[in-house]
Design an enzyme around this catalytic site. Structure first.
Site, PDB file in Angstrom:
ATOM      1  N   CYS A 363     126.345  58.182 115.167  1.00 46.01           N
ATOM      2  CA  CYS A 363     124.972  57.668 115.254  1.00 46.01           C
ATOM      3  C   CYS A 363     124.185  58.420 116.319  1.00 46.01           C
ATOM      4  CB  CYS A 363     124.985  56.212 115.678  1.00 46.01           C
ATOM      5  SG  CYS A 363     125.905  55.136 114.598  1.00 46.01           S
ATOM      6  N   HIS A 424     111.126  64.578 117.523  1.00 45.69           N
ATOM      7  CA  HIS A 424     109.779  64.057 117.783  1.00 45.69           C
ATOM      8  C   HIS A 424     109.104  63.524 116.514  1.00 45.69           C
ATOM      9  CE1 HIS A 424     106.525  63.136 120.260  1.00 45.69           C
ATOM     10  NE2 HIS A 424     106.286  64.288 120.848  1.00 45.69           N
ATOM     11  N   ASP A 428     108.706  58.937 119.820  1.00 39.43           N
ATOM     12  CA  ASP A 428     107.597  59.387 120.669  1.00 39.43           C
ATOM     13  C   ASP A 428     108.090  59.611 122.096  1.00 39.43           C
ATOM     14  OD1 ASP A 428     105.886  59.076 118.576  1.00 39.43           O
ATOM     15  OD2 ASP A 428     105.381  57.001 119.104  1.00 39.43           O
TER      16      ASP A 428
END
Ligand code: CAO
Length: 451
Positions: A363, A424, A428
């Protein structure tokens, strides 16, 4: 009682390469369970277990060449298995999915080997003939494909991949023991086509062929398989993911005091308690707090897949290159259990014994160079994950503390540098700053970690 298991009669072949090992030390096996897969230029052969027992020692590794009589492994026999048994009977269904179709090209040999010949009437190859006509086939440029020798796939699938120009090193196998099936190759091609526009238009100037001998003496060292595979993935991730790296520092003075206090206890339990174990715990807590970091972008880039599980990848430096085994369900494990798991996977990694499954399903990855040095670095995201935490070497620093009494408001503190690279498109900058700030808070006060 130990028995050395040897390669049986494999016909006219000798010095045949091992392309897959289906068992690990400690595995309990039954007669006919697959032990190793050999590949000649004409066929793959699965060598089944002649008897039941527990694998005590592996005497071969992938890439070794064997002949009749070569030792494969040491088997600890159970009482029943210690009695002499007849040679095992080949079981074509052990080969793979679609057993009926496979069996048409499987030659069952008296000595128990399962042999599939390239060019035998394997019906799985027929769809390929239909899909890729001779004209298109000529256009497929396989010259630049890396060696696909050490991947675990049958000859039909290899041929299928070659015809489509697919590098099997890049394909995840969904078959038994992570064997690559034809469906996996198809899925890979489908994904590549749907992701195509992301990589198009880069217009990168190809690397120049340079004759360095013009400038002085050189030696040439081939890149090994791990370097080639990880290099291709790193390159793809670097050019297709918009990376940003957020830097922070955690005061781990208290954590370090606690760790030193627990080191002996840990050693008595046979585990090494290093800072990364605490960092893993903190990362799991941060992933729970900020679920976007425990996510993947869907292939079409339109959905975010949020994971309810917490499998943490750890970058391990091995003599052959960088690998990232995954520690499963890190949220359900205590510090010592995580330390034990880390010890096990990093040992397996350094001995080159990780399976494909050991490296799948992560993950979030932690890449620690803390045992070596450096103040910060920009790790490359391990797609399809969306963030990776780089950890550098903790250093004593003078830190300002307004609460200190007296004139001197600076005190030496052990500061751990953290470098979080994130995708990105998904995360953020403000989220990333919150994520690292949260990690910093947890690592600075380990009582919170234990909550
Ligand atoms: N700051 C200071 N000391 C640290 C530290 C840190 N951040 N992290 C580890 N250390 C210390 C350990 O405590 C240990 O010292 P002690 O024996 O005195 O306790 C020593 O450094 C060596 O640790 P280690 O590296 O053997 O163990 P680890 O659990 O920290 O790391 C592993 C395990 C597998 C992550 C590591 O061995 C490894 O392979 N790291 C390299 C990963 C890599 O190459 N990443 C780069 C990817 S980008 O190319």
């Amino acid at each position: 009682m130990l028995e050395k298991i040897l390669v049986p009669d494999i016909g006219d072949y000798s010095n045949v390469e091992i392309i897959g090992i289906a068992v690990n030390v400690g595995d309990t096996i039954k007669p006919e369970d697959e032990l190793i897969t050999l590949e000649t230029d004409k066929a793959t052969m699965e060598i089944p277990a002649p008897r039941a027992g527990k694998v005590a020692e592996l005497l071969v590794k992938v890439g070794d060449k064997v002949s009749k009589g070569s030792a494969i492994l040491m088997l600890e026999l159970t009482d029943a298995a210690a009695k002499p048994q007849a040679a095992p009977v080949a079981n074509p269904t052990t080969t793979n999915a679609m057993p009926q179709q496979v069996s048409s090209s499987v030659a069952e040999r008296r000595d128990g080997l399962v042999e599939r010949r390239v060019g035998a009437p394997d019906t799985r190859e027929n769809p390929v003939e239909r899909r890729v006509g001779p004209a298109e086939r000529r256009q497929v440029n396989t010259a630049n494909l890396p060696s696909q020798h050490n991947v675990y796939a049958g000859p039909g699938v290899r041929r299928f991949a070659r015809q489509l120009g697919v590098d099997l090193n890049q394909v995840s196998g969904s078959g038994r023991k992570s064997r690559i099936l034809e469906d996996d190759v198809q899925d890979y091609v489908r994904d590549a086509l749907s992701n195509g526009p992301q990589t198009s238009g880069l217009n990168i100037t190809p690397a120049q062929e340079i004759d360095f001998t013009k400038f002085g003496a050189i030696t040439v060292q081939p890149m090994n398989r791990i370097q080639k595979i990880s290099g291709a993935f790193l390159h793809r991730n670097w050019v297709t993911i918009p990376h940003v790296t957020q830097f922070d520092e955690a005061n781990i003075s208290e954590l370090e005091a606690f760790r030193q206090g627990q080191k002996d206890v840990a050693e008595k339990q046979g585990v090494k308690l290093t800072p990364i174990v605490f960092i893993m715990k903190a990362v799991v807590a941060a992933l729970k707090q900020f679920p976007k970091f425990n996510a993947s972008l869907s292939a079409n880039g339109e959905e975010l897949i949020l994971k309810q599980y917490f499998h943490i990848g750890v970058a391990v430096d091995t003599p052959n290159g960088l690998v990232v085994p995954v520690i499963r369900d890190a949220d359900k494990k205590g510090l010592f259990e995580l330390a034990a798991d880390l010890g096990t996977v990093s040992k397996k990694a350094r001995e080159g014994k990780l399976s494909g499954a050991d490296m799948q399903g992560g993950c979030f990855t932690i890449s620690s160079l803390g045992g070596i040095g450096g103040t910060a670095f920009t790790p490359i995201i391990n797609a399809p994950e969306v963030a990776i935490l780089g950890v550098s070497k903790a250093q004593q620093k003078l830190i300002f503390d307004a609460n200190l009494s007296g004139e001197n408001k600076f005190a030496a503190q052990l500061m751990l540098p953290l470098s979080l690279s994130y995708d990105h498109r998904v995360i953020d900058g403000a989220d990333a700053a919150r994520f690292t700030a949260f990690l910093v808070t947890l690592l600075a006060d380990i009582r919170r970690l234990l909550l």
